[in-house]
Design a protein around this motif. Structure first.
Motif, PDB file in Angstrom:
ATOM      1  N   LEU A   1       0.822  -1.206   0.000  1.00  0.00           N
ATOM      2  CA  LEU A   1       0.000   0.000   0.000  1.00  0.00           C
ATOM      3  C   LEU A   1       0.858   1.259   0.000  1.00  0.00           C
ATOM      4  CD1 LEU A   1      -2.700  -1.109   2.596  1.00  0.00           C
ATOM      5  CD2 LEU A   1      -3.006  -0.897   0.123  1.00  0.00           C
ATOM      6  N   GLY A   2       2.074   1.147   0.529  1.00  0.00           N
ATOM      7  CA  GLY A   2       2.960   2.294   0.581  1.00  0.00           C
ATOM      8  C   GLY A   2       3.354   2.805  -0.799  1.00  0.00           C
ATOM      9  N   ALA A   3       3.229   1.948  -1.800  1.00  0.00           N
ATOM     10  CA  ALA A   3       3.555   2.357  -3.166  1.00  0.00           C
ATOM     11  C   ALA A   3       2.429   3.158  -3.805  1.00  0.00           C
ATOM     12  CB  ALA A   3       3.862   1.127  -4.015  1.00  0.00           C
ATOM     13  N   LEU A   4       1.290   3.250  -3.130  1.00  0.00           N
ATOM     14  CA  LEU A   4       0.138   3.977  -3.651  1.00  0.00           C
ATOM     15  C   LEU A   4       0.000   5.321  -2.956  1.00  0.00           C
ATOM     16  CD1 LEU A   4      -2.428   1.023  -3.504  1.00  0.00           C
ATOM     17  CD2 LEU A   4      -0.993   1.669  -5.453  1.00  0.00           C
ATOM     18  N   SER A   5      -0.766   6.211  -3.552  1.00  0.00           N
ATOM     19  CA  SER A   5      -1.048   7.506  -2.908  1.00  0.00           C
ATOM     20  C   SER A   5      -2.395   7.481  -2.189  1.00  0.00           C
ATOM     21  CB  SER A   5      -1.047   8.621  -3.965  1.00  0.00           C
ATOM     22  OG  SER A   5      -2.037   8.368  -4.956  1.00  0.00           O
TER      23      SER A   5
ATOM     24  N   ILE B   1      -6.581 -12.275   5.414  1.00  0.00           N
ATOM     25  CA  ILE B   1      -5.230 -12.024   5.880  1.00  0.00           C
ATOM     26  C   ILE B   1      -4.197 -12.780   5.046  1.00  0.00           C
ATOM     27  CG2 ILE B   1      -5.192 -13.886   7.595  1.00  0.00           C
ATOM     28  CD1 ILE B   1      -3.725 -10.304   7.934  1.00  0.00           C
ATOM     29  N   ASP B   2      -4.633 -13.824   4.342  1.00  0.00           N
ATOM     30  CA  ASP B   2      -3.698 -14.578   3.504  1.00  0.00           C
ATOM     31  C   ASP B   2      -3.950 -14.366   2.007  1.00  0.00           C
ATOM     32  OD1 ASP B   2      -6.111 -15.904   3.401  1.00  0.00           O
ATOM     33  OD2 ASP B   2      -5.248 -17.914   3.500  1.00  0.00           O
ATOM     34  N   TYR B   3      -4.768 -13.353   1.681  1.00  0.00           N
ATOM     35  CA  TYR B   3      -5.069 -13.092   0.272  1.00  0.00           C
ATOM     36  C   TYR B   3      -5.439 -11.621   0.113  1.00  0.00           C
ATOM     37  CZ  TYR B   3      -7.319 -13.479  -4.315  1.00  0.00           C
ATOM     38  OH  TYR B   3      -7.674 -13.299  -5.631  1.00  0.00           O
ATOM     39  N   TYR B   4      -4.479 -10.836  -0.339  1.00  0.00           N
ATOM     40  CA  TYR B   4      -4.674  -9.400  -0.451  1.00  0.00           C
ATOM     41  C   TYR B   4      -3.825  -8.879  -1.604  1.00  0.00           C
ATOM     42  CZ  TYR B   4      -0.346  -9.798   2.206  1.00  0.00           C
ATOM     43  OH  TYR B   4       0.905 -10.155   2.619  1.00  0.00           O
ATOM     44  N   SER B   5      -4.039  -7.629  -1.980  1.00  0.00           N
ATOM     45  CA  SER B   5      -3.290  -7.068  -3.102  1.00  0.00           C
ATOM     46  C   SER B   5      -3.349  -5.549  -3.068  1.00  0.00           C
ATOM     47  CB  SER B   5      -3.867  -7.569  -4.433  1.00  0.00           C
ATOM     48  OG  SER B   5      -3.320  -6.850  -5.520  1.00  0.00           O
ATOM     49  N   GLY B   6      -2.175  -4.926  -2.918  1.00  0.00           N
ATOM     50  CA  GLY B   6      -2.135  -3.475  -3.027  1.00  0.00           C
ATOM     51  C   GLY B   6      -2.534  -3.020  -4.418  1.00  0.00           C
ATOM     52  N   ARG B   7      -2.213  -3.819  -5.423  1.00  0.00           N
ATOM     53  CA  ARG B   7      -2.585  -3.474  -6.796  1.00  0.00           C
ATOM     54  C   ARG B   7      -4.104  -3.396  -6.948  1.00  0.00           C
ATOM     55  NH1 ARG B   7      -0.729  -6.769 -12.297  1.00  0.00           N
ATOM     56  NH2 ARG B   7      -1.718  -5.345 -13.785  1.00  0.00           N
ATOM     57  N   PHE B   8      -4.826  -4.289  -6.266  1.00  0.00           N
ATOM     58  CA  PHE B   8      -6.284  -4.243  -6.338  1.00  0.00           C
ATOM     59  C   PHE B   8      -6.803  -2.926  -5.761  1.00  0.00           C
ATOM     60  CE2 PHE B   8     -10.457  -5.071  -4.335  1.00  0.00           C
ATOM     61  CZ  PHE B   8     -11.187  -5.367  -5.480  1.00  0.00           C
TER      62      PHE B   8
END
Length: 234
Positions: free
Chosen positions: A32-36, A98-105
């Protein structure tokens, strides 16, 4: 003036996740840190018998973006509902495991937010890469076939990563009767039937560990739940 991206509340049910939750959250925050995106994380501990609650509270004390809710019983669907009801009325609600997430999503949610009310990370969407064992992929296909034939849905996937506009969730929640496994399915089906704008986006499906729930125990429970859900939706 540049448009401000909508705030995102990430809701994560956690049950007996001691030892796994903290490194998973660290990895999620790194993505998430890569996103604004302006985000918050709500951990909904439900019925844990280990140190999950204590570890969740420690996370919230070290990061003001993390909020902890707790329930006395293990109930995945009720945990999602509780997180949604407690969220701020504006912005978007994203549901992760908790075992399936995506900052890209989350990034895709902010990109599509203006034109949609519900955004689903679909394992069946064109371009998705489902890396789960074949038996789990087969179960998804069968479940989606049942959704089409039993309930009459055109949605390709109701389980997994999803995002709902907070105002949309508040409209839908009072009518939802399902808990446990089928809460999120009923949420999506009701959104579909109410005519909300739904987008399905491709995802990479790679769970961070082997599933802990028994597929064979869930099948009869899910089949019965779908029959009940069909009656409820009528």
């Amino acid at each position: 003036m540049a448009m401000t991206e909508p705030p995102v509340t990430i809701i994560i049910p956690v049950h007996n996740e001691s030892g796994f939750m903290r490194p998973a959250l660290a990895a999620l925050r790194e993505e998430l840190g890569a996103l604004s995106t302006d985000y918050r994380i709500t951990l909904v501990e439900n019925g844990s018998t280990d140190a999950t609650l204590a570890e969740a509270v420690a996370e919230s004390e070290s990061d003001p973006r993390v909020k902890v809710l707790t329930l006395p019983v293990a109930d995945y669907g009720l945990a999602i509902r509780t997180g949604m009801e407690a969220a701020d009325p504006g912005g978007w609600l994203v549901v992760f495991d908790i075992d399936y997430y995506s900052g890209r999503f989350v990034g895709r949610v902010t990109e599509l937010a203006d034109e949609h009310d519900v955004i689903i990370g679909s394992k069946r969407a064109a371009g998705s890469d489902d890396r789960r064992p074949w038996i789990r992929r087969l179960a998804t296909r069968v479940f989606n076939f049942l959704l089409r034939t039993v309930v009459g849905s055109r949605i390709s996937d109701t389980h997994g990563m999803k995002a709902v506009r907070a105002s949309t969730a508040r409209q839908l929640l009072p009518d939802i009767r399902s808990t446990k496994d089928l809460f999120d399915t009923e949420l999506i089906l009701r959104a579909e039937r109410a005519g909300y704008r739904i987008a399905e986006v491709p995802v990479v499906v790679e769970e961070l560990r082997e599933t802990r729930s028994s597929l064979f125990r869930r099948v009869p429970r899910t089949l019965f739940g779908l029959v009940v859900l069909r009656r409820t939706l009528r």
